[in-house]
Design a protein around this motif. Sequence first.
Motif, PDB file in Angstrom:
ATOM      1  N   LEU A 193      -1.941  -0.618   3.392  1.00 53.57           N
ATOM      2  CA  LEU A 193      -0.412   0.093   4.014  1.00 53.57           C
ATOM      3  C   LEU A 193       0.248   0.042   5.598  1.00 53.57           C
ATOM      4  O   LEU A 193       1.074  -0.137   5.501  1.00 53.57           O
ATOM      5  CB  LEU A 193      -1.304   1.499   4.712  1.00 53.57           C
ATOM      6  N   LYS A 194      -0.592  -1.351   5.866  1.00 58.28           N
ATOM      7  CA  LYS A 194       0.111  -2.238   7.188  1.00 58.28           C
ATOM      8  C   LYS A 194       1.241  -2.638   6.810  1.00 58.28           C
ATOM      9  O   LYS A 194       2.267  -2.457   7.289  1.00 58.28           O
ATOM     10  CB  LYS A 194      -0.980  -2.788   8.020  1.00 58.28           C
ATOM     11  N   LYS A 195       0.873  -3.777   5.332  1.00 56.15           N
ATOM     12  CA  LYS A 195       1.882  -4.614   4.843  1.00 56.15           C
ATOM     13  C   LYS A 195       2.736  -3.538   4.054  1.00 56.15           C
ATOM     14  O   LYS A 195       4.072  -4.072   4.678  1.00 56.15           O
ATOM     15  CB  LYS A 195       1.451  -5.327   3.843  1.00 56.15           C
ATOM     16  N   GLN A 196       2.801  -2.709   3.708  1.00 54.04           N
ATOM     17  CA  GLN A 196       4.011  -1.439   3.522  1.00 54.04           C
ATOM     18  C   GLN A 196       5.039  -1.188   4.535  1.00 54.04           C
ATOM     19  O   GLN A 196       5.980  -1.296   4.260  1.00 54.04           O
ATOM     20  CB  GLN A 196       3.069  -0.822   2.798  1.00 54.04           C
ATOM     21  N   GLU A 197       3.922  -0.974   5.833  1.00 55.61           N
ATOM     22  CA  GLU A 197       5.106  -0.920   7.397  1.00 55.61           C
ATOM     23  C   GLU A 197       5.701  -1.437   7.528  1.00 55.61           C
ATOM     24  O   GLU A 197       7.029  -1.553   7.377  1.00 55.61           O
ATOM     25  CB  GLU A 197       3.933  -0.665   8.027  1.00 55.61           C
ATOM     26  N   GLU A 198       5.558  -3.268   7.091  1.00 55.78           N
ATOM     27  CA  GLU A 198       5.807  -4.263   7.709  1.00 55.78           C
ATOM     28  C   GLU A 198       7.616  -4.237   6.650  1.00 55.78           C
ATOM     29  O   GLU A 198       8.175  -4.721   7.644  1.00 55.78           O
ATOM     30  CB  GLU A 198       5.190  -4.987   7.955  1.00 55.78           C
ATOM     31  N   ALA A 199       6.681  -4.151   5.618  1.00 60.50           N
ATOM     32  CA  ALA A 199       8.011  -3.970   4.473  1.00 60.50           C
ATOM     33  C   ALA A 199       9.262  -3.493   4.384  1.00 60.50           C
ATOM     34  O   ALA A 199      10.482  -3.868   4.739  1.00 60.50           O
ATOM     35  CB  ALA A 199       7.563  -3.891   2.878  1.00 60.50           C
ATOM     36  N   CYS A 200       8.499  -1.965   4.799  1.00 60.35           N
ATOM     37  CA  CYS A 200       9.644  -0.885   5.662  1.00 60.35           C
ATOM     38  C   CYS A 200      10.656  -1.442   6.302  1.00 60.35           C
ATOM     39  O   CYS A 200      11.668  -1.730   6.177  1.00 60.35           O
ATOM     40  CB  CYS A 200       8.976  -0.026   5.700  1.00 60.35           C
ATOM     41  N   LYS A 201       9.785  -1.790   7.244  1.00 52.70           N
ATOM     42  CA  LYS A 201      10.620  -2.839   8.567  1.00 52.70           C
ATOM     43  C   LYS A 201      11.675  -3.425   8.666  1.00 52.70           C
ATOM     44  O   LYS A 201      12.880  -3.334   8.370  1.00 52.70           O
ATOM     45  CB  LYS A 201       9.716  -2.522   9.732  1.00 52.70           C
ATOM     46  N   LYS A 202      11.510  -4.474   7.615  1.00 57.11           N
ATOM     47  CA  LYS A 202      12.477  -5.989   6.624  1.00 57.11           C
ATOM     48  C   LYS A 202      12.890  -5.227   5.735  1.00 57.11           C
ATOM     49  O   LYS A 202      13.947  -6.178   5.598  1.00 57.11           O
ATOM     50  CB  LYS A 202      11.411  -6.108   6.891  1.00 57.11           C
ATOM     51  N   ARG A 203      12.954  -4.135   5.368  1.00 54.21           N
ATOM     52  CA  ARG A 203      13.630  -3.598   3.899  1.00 54.21           C
ATOM     53  C   ARG A 203      13.605  -4.970   2.927  1.00 54.21           C
ATOM     54  O   ARG A 203      14.755  -5.342   1.932  1.00 54.21           O
ATOM     55  CB  ARG A 203      15.292  -3.449   4.015  1.00 54.21           C
TER      56      ARG A 203
END
Length: 210
Positions: A110-120
Amino acid sequence: MCGKTKKDLAYEEIKRLILDGKLSGDMTISENVLADMLGVSRTPVRDALRRLEMDGFVRVIPNQGVVIREVSISEVKEIYDMRIALEEFVVRELADGLSDEDFRNLEAILKKQEEACKKRDAVAFHEEDRRFHDYLMRAYGNAMITNFISRLRDRIEGINVNMLKMPGNMQLFYGEHKRIFEALRRRSGEEAAKEMDEHLKGGKMRLIAS
């Protein structure tokens, strides 16, 4: 790579070319061309194409060539209906069986998903989306369900990435995953199943609309 046959490798490579959009529905291609592309003989390519035809990726037309099958709306609906039935069942059954280590591993995804969201970054997000669902299936421990769902996801992988690129979709998926995770951490199988139902039904509707 170890232990895989030439037909297994041909299957994986042709499927990857389809999922990456390098082979698409607007072309017909011959076994000979595919064999040359992969640097193998026609036999493993022919065997791989039979398997890909069974999986719904291609249609082999005698004396004409191989047609790459586009994903239809009805196919999307059927795939998601199967996923909803199986993945709801899995999380309902799994709620009491996850360990502290499982929760740490899911939290890391989930943390990596959150990071991917921020980077679009839709591609990175999709990889973690798949890891999240795959982790739950493997944790349940039914190899037939895990492999079946993996094949279903393969069929719509390319259009899933495109759907995630639409504004707001990554954030929606991330929030839904978090709610599934929190329900599992509360050991509430029914709540986790409800959240999975909403997540997958929403994904189906967003994919059809994209």
